[in-house]
Design an enzyme around this catalytic site. Sequence first.
Site, short mmCIF file in Angstrom:
data_model
loop_
_atom_site.label_atom_id
_atom_site.label_comp_id
_atom_site.label_asym_id
_atom_site.label_seq_id
_atom_site.Cartn_x
_atom_site.Cartn_y
_atom_site.Cartn_z
N GLY A 44 0.81 -1.22 0.00
CA GLY A 44 0.00 0.00 0.00
C GLY A 44 0.85 1.27 0.00
CB CYS A 45 3.72 2.31 2.05
SG CYS A 45 2.85 2.25 3.64
CB THR A 46 5.18 0.32 -2.78
OG1 THR A 46 6.05 -0.17 -1.74
CG2 THR A 46 5.95 0.42 -4.08
#
Length: 168
Positions: A44-46
């Site tokens: 998700g952060c990527t």
Amino acid sequence: MLQSGDIAPPFALPDADMEMFELAAERGRHHVVLYFYPRDNTPGCTLQAADFGDHEGDFARHDCIVVGVSPDDCLTHAEFRDQHGLSVRLLSDPDTEVCRLYDVWQQKEVDGVKKMGVRRTTFVIDKQGVIRHALHDVTPRGHAAAVFELVKELETQSCKRKSPRTPS
């Protein structure tokens, strides 16, 4: 909890290259999209960082910069940026001081275990340093495009505030 209309608390944090970013230095110069994310190298952060990077030119055309904040250290940010070809400026908050200042360091429950972590949150801050939008528990997919629409509205609102009032 910070919300629309509040003054964004000033802070200074190092980025992936260990250069300091000061929010106060952007006042009068840029709108700022300040997004908080749990940690580097998660799906998700990527996705979120890559999406913001993909829209970087769009944000820049509206005098807006995008910065991401997580508790990861500068070296981890640099590796994350380089591994995924990210262009968004990533700020390091290992002591979670800024995360606490923005009230995004909160207790979470994962698989029945309670622990502290970053609540995925985005603040849209105008050139005067006022929070115009506070988006909590965001979903990474499509988030950058939605935030871009809010930034475009800032320019429209700014023009309306500057336009002279006609006497009645």
